[in-house]
Scaffold this motif. Structure first.
Motif, mmCIF file in Angstrom:
data_model
loop_
_atom_site.group_PDB
_atom_site.id
_atom_site.type_symbol
_atom_site.label_atom_id
_atom_site.label_comp_id
_atom_site.label_asym_id
_atom_site.label_seq_id
_atom_site.Cartn_x
_atom_site.Cartn_y
_atom_site.Cartn_z
ATOM 1 N N TYR A 1 0.856 -1.154 0.088
ATOM 2 C CA TYR A 1 -0.134 0.082 -0.065
ATOM 3 C C TYR A 1 1.059 1.280 0.239
ATOM 4 O O TYR A 1 2.197 1.171 0.072
ATOM 5 C CB TYR A 1 -1.005 0.077 1.169
ATOM 6 C CG TYR A 1 -0.258 -0.138 2.498
ATOM 7 C CD1 TYR A 1 0.283 1.035 3.223
ATOM 8 C CD2 TYR A 1 -0.018 -1.490 3.194
ATOM 9 C CE1 TYR A 1 0.626 0.841 4.653
ATOM 10 C CE2 TYR A 1 0.484 -1.673 4.329
ATOM 11 C CZ TYR A 1 1.034 -0.525 4.890
ATOM 12 O OH TYR A 1 1.558 -0.704 6.293
ATOM 13 N N VAL A 2 0.201 2.396 -0.331
ATOM 14 C CA VAL A 2 1.021 3.410 -0.312
ATOM 15 C C VAL A 2 1.106 3.877 1.231
ATOM 16 O O VAL A 2 0.236 4.160 1.874
ATOM 17 C CB VAL A 2 0.260 4.736 -1.047
ATOM 18 C CG1 VAL A 2 0.812 6.201 -0.807
ATOM 19 C CG2 VAL A 2 -0.128 4.367 -2.612
ATOM 20 N N LEU A 3 2.438 4.266 1.690
ATOM 21 C CA LEU A 3 2.837 4.659 2.745
ATOM 22 C C LEU A 3 2.569 6.320 3.144
ATOM 23 O O LEU A 3 2.176 6.901 3.924
ATOM 24 C CB LEU A 3 4.272 4.334 3.150
ATOM 25 C CG LEU A 3 4.556 4.406 4.687
ATOM 26 C CD1 LEU A 3 3.612 3.398 5.566
ATOM 27 C CD2 LEU A 3 6.298 4.105 4.534
ATOM 28 N N ALA A 4 3.257 6.769 2.010
ATOM 29 C CA ALA A 4 3.268 8.490 1.937
ATOM 30 C C ALA A 4 3.707 8.894 0.554
ATOM 31 O O ALA A 4 4.485 8.051 -0.121
ATOM 32 C CB ALA A 4 3.872 9.091 3.156
ATOM 33 N N ILE B 1 0.522 13.766 1.976
ATOM 34 C CA ILE B 1 -0.425 12.729 1.996
ATOM 35 C C ILE B 1 -1.131 12.265 0.847
ATOM 36 O O ILE B 1 -2.128 11.170 0.612
ATOM 37 C CB ILE B 1 -1.685 12.969 2.822
ATOM 38 C CG1 ILE B 1 -2.455 14.233 2.887
ATOM 39 C CG2 ILE B 1 -1.132 13.076 4.234
ATOM 40 C CD1 ILE B 1 -3.524 14.475 3.607
ATOM 41 N N VAL C 1 6.291 8.191 -4.631
ATOM 42 C CA VAL C 1 5.583 7.657 -3.241
ATOM 43 C C VAL C 1 6.473 6.632 -2.679
ATOM 44 O O VAL C 1 7.242 6.045 -3.238
ATOM 45 C CB VAL C 1 4.260 7.229 -3.580
ATOM 46 C CG1 VAL C 1 3.324 8.385 -4.159
ATOM 47 C CG2 VAL C 1 4.182 6.232 -4.535
ATOM 48 N N GLY D 1 5.935 3.103 -0.548
ATOM 49 C CA GLY D 1 5.137 1.896 -0.561
ATOM 50 C C GLY D 1 5.706 0.961 0.613
ATOM 51 O O GLY D 1 6.764 0.788 0.763
ATOM 52 N N ARG D 2 4.650 0.339 1.043
ATOM 53 C CA ARG D 2 4.925 -0.756 2.098
ATOM 54 C C ARG D 2 4.508 -1.979 1.953
ATOM 55 O O ARG D 2 3.278 -2.068 1.657
ATOM 56 C CB ARG D 2 4.958 -0.277 3.552
ATOM 57 C CG ARG D 2 5.448 -1.305 4.528
ATOM 58 C CD ARG D 2 5.012 -0.733 5.968
ATOM 59 N NE ARG D 2 5.949 -1.465 7.051
ATOM 60 C CZ ARG D 2 5.919 -1.283 8.117
ATOM 61 N NH1 ARG D 2 5.178 -0.655 8.841
ATOM 62 N NH2 ARG D 2 6.423 -2.227 8.873
ATOM 63 N N ARG E 1 -3.819 8.621 -2.644
ATOM 64 C CA ARG E 1 -3.692 8.926 -1.050
ATOM 65 C C ARG E 1 -3.052 7.552 -0.455
ATOM 66 O O ARG E 1 -2.934 6.339 -0.825
ATOM 67 C CB ARG E 1 -5.187 9.037 -0.567
ATOM 68 C CG ARG E 1 -5.876 10.016 -1.248
ATOM 69 C CD ARG E 1 -7.352 9.982 -0.835
ATOM 70 N NE ARG E 1 -8.171 10.758 -1.630
ATOM 71 C CZ ARG E 1 -9.668 10.872 -1.582
ATOM 72 N NH1 ARG E 1 -10.193 9.902 -0.766
ATOM 73 N NH2 ARG E 1 -10.183 11.665 -2.474
ATOM 74 N N ARG E 2 -2.725 7.819 0.883
ATOM 75 C CA ARG E 2 -2.143 6.777 1.824
ATOM 76 C C ARG E 2 -3.290 5.722 1.753
ATOM 77 O O ARG E 2 -4.669 5.949 1.840
ATOM 78 C CB ARG E 2 -2.005 7.451 2.997
ATOM 79 C CG ARG E 2 -0.809 8.409 3.161
ATOM 80 C CD ARG E 2 -0.832 9.051 4.464
ATOM 81 N NE ARG E 2 0.436 9.862 4.848
ATOM 82 C CZ ARG E 2 0.859 10.549 5.827
ATOM 83 N NH1 ARG E 2 0.083 10.372 7.071
ATOM 84 N NH2 ARG E 2 1.795 11.281 5.932
ATOM 85 N N ALA E 3 -2.808 4.568 2.023
ATOM 86 C CA ALA E 3 -3.481 3.276 2.156
ATOM 87 C C ALA E 3 -4.104 2.742 0.662
ATOM 88 O O ALA E 3 -4.729 1.541 0.541
ATOM 89 C CB ALA E 3 -4.630 3.397 2.924
ATOM 90 N N ASP E 4 -3.909 3.534 -0.224
ATOM 91 C CA ASP E 4 -4.138 2.842 -1.629
ATOM 92 C C ASP E 4 -3.359 1.672 -2.026
ATOM 93 O O ASP E 4 -2.388 1.811 -1.567
ATOM 94 C CB ASP E 4 -4.167 3.917 -2.769
ATOM 95 C CG ASP E 4 -5.316 5.186 -2.622
ATOM 96 O OD1 ASP E 4 -6.410 4.865 -2.273
ATOM 97 O OD2 ASP E 4 -4.887 6.094 -3.379
#
Length: 340
Positions: free
Chosen positions: A141-144, A150, A158, A160-161, A220-223
């Motif tokens: 997911y997108v971390l930041a 954001i 970006v 990701g994690r 966004r974050r969490a995408d």
């Protein structure tokens, strides 16, 4: 790029329905037709047949021709009869009628007339996805944003994690609606809404840096990141009835519309496990109203009414995407679909 394409060999041949009847020609059908840009095999067949989904019967199949369904703007089609059978032929240069035979033709394959309007379904063929809830939850997911922001867009980097091993290109997705069976309540899948693509630049443990090369909205974050699918847009579909008897429902429509019409994309609660596949044609039925008998006071359900036709163009395990080809009245989520 120009491609060498074997010319088509077309003809209208006998087609047998369940009772053995021949193809039903449409009243007032034209005797000749000049293929125009923007035509599809479906719309052309609809000029000649009452049931356009029988067009594989309409276009003569010749095993010597690599693809008998390639026709192009400017081709002149003429309906005639040969040996008691209706056939579709093309006018020769000298205006005499000649039966089509295999021949070499130099043309851009992208200029061929498609089966259905590809511009309508292209995003669903190349990027639309339905996944399991677990698959989406386990995806990286997108971390930041790289600078801690954001939201991000095309051209930004970006962080990701998650597990980015084995792939260099990812689609960026946002959790969409959850598809459920209207009868059993079974969760059929989760819509993964395409919002961009990203290329992997570097990784360190479970944190990665990616660059966004496309975005349809703010990321966004969490995408979530999902590996890109290698899918190609094909102009050719083979409309046909499903192998097995299919009974299902329209469970969603693109854009969340309340009413559905021709060329709208819908989601069905039928998929691979129901042996549904691309090209399958289904009839749409509007549910009959429930009325009160004025004599007995009984609640009586009126018969379901056939109200349109759709064709599946992409299937998943439990759901499928379909294009409404004909709507004889406004359709809606909850309408039934059955073998034509």
């Amino acid at each position: 790029m120009k491609n060498t394409v074997l010319g088509l060999c077309l003809g209208l041949i006998m087609a047998f329905a369940q009772a053995g009847d021949v193809l039903s020609l449409k009243a007032g059908h034209p005797q000749t037709y000049v293929v125009k840009k923007g035509d599809t095999l479906w719309t052309i067949s609809g000029m000649f047949l009452n049931d356009p989904w029988f067009w594989p019967e309409l276009w003569y199949y010749n095993p010597q021709v690599e693809n008998p369904h390639l026709i192009y703007s400017g081709d002149v089609l003429k309906l005639t009869w040969v040996d008691g059978k209706p056939v579709l032929v093309r006018n020769g240069a000298d205006n005499s009628v000649v039966k089509l035979t295999p021949q070499m033709r130099i043309s851009d394959i992208n200029d061929a007339i498609p089966t259905i309007p590809l511009d309508v379904i292209a995003p669903f063929l190349t990027r639309g996805r339905v996944v399991s809830d677990a698959e989406l939850e386990q995806a990286p997911y997108v971390l930041a944003g790289k600078r801690g922001n954001i939201v991000a867009g095309a051209g930004d980097q970006v962080l990701g994690r998650g597990d980015f091993s084995g792939n260099e290109t990812y689609g960026v997705y946002r959790r969409g609606q959850v598809y459920k069976d209207p009868i059993s309540g079974e969760v059929l899948g989760v819509e993964a809404t395409d919002i961009g693509t990203a290329n992997l630049l570097a990784t360190e443990k479970d944190v990665a840096t990616l660059t966004l090369n496309r975005s349809t909205q703010e990321i966004r974050r969490a995408d979530r990141f999902l590996p890109m699918e290698l899918r190609h847009l094909h102009a050719s579909f083979e409309p046909k009835a499903p192998v097995e008897s299919s009974n299902g429902f329209i469970i969603a429509v693109e854009g969340g519309l309340t009413q559905i019409g021709s060329l709208d994309v819908v989601t069905l609660n039928l998929g691979d496990r129901d042996k549904l596949e691309a090209g399958n044609v289904l009839a749409i039925y509007s549910r009959g109203e429930v009325v009160t008998d004025p004599i007995t006071n009984e609640r009586i359900k009126a018969p379901d009414v056939r109200s349109g036709v759709l064709m599946v163009f992409r299937s998943f395990e439990r759901v499928s995407y379909a294009l409404v080809l004909k709507a004889e009245q406004p359709l809606k989520v909850g309408d039934l679909v059955k073998n034509p």
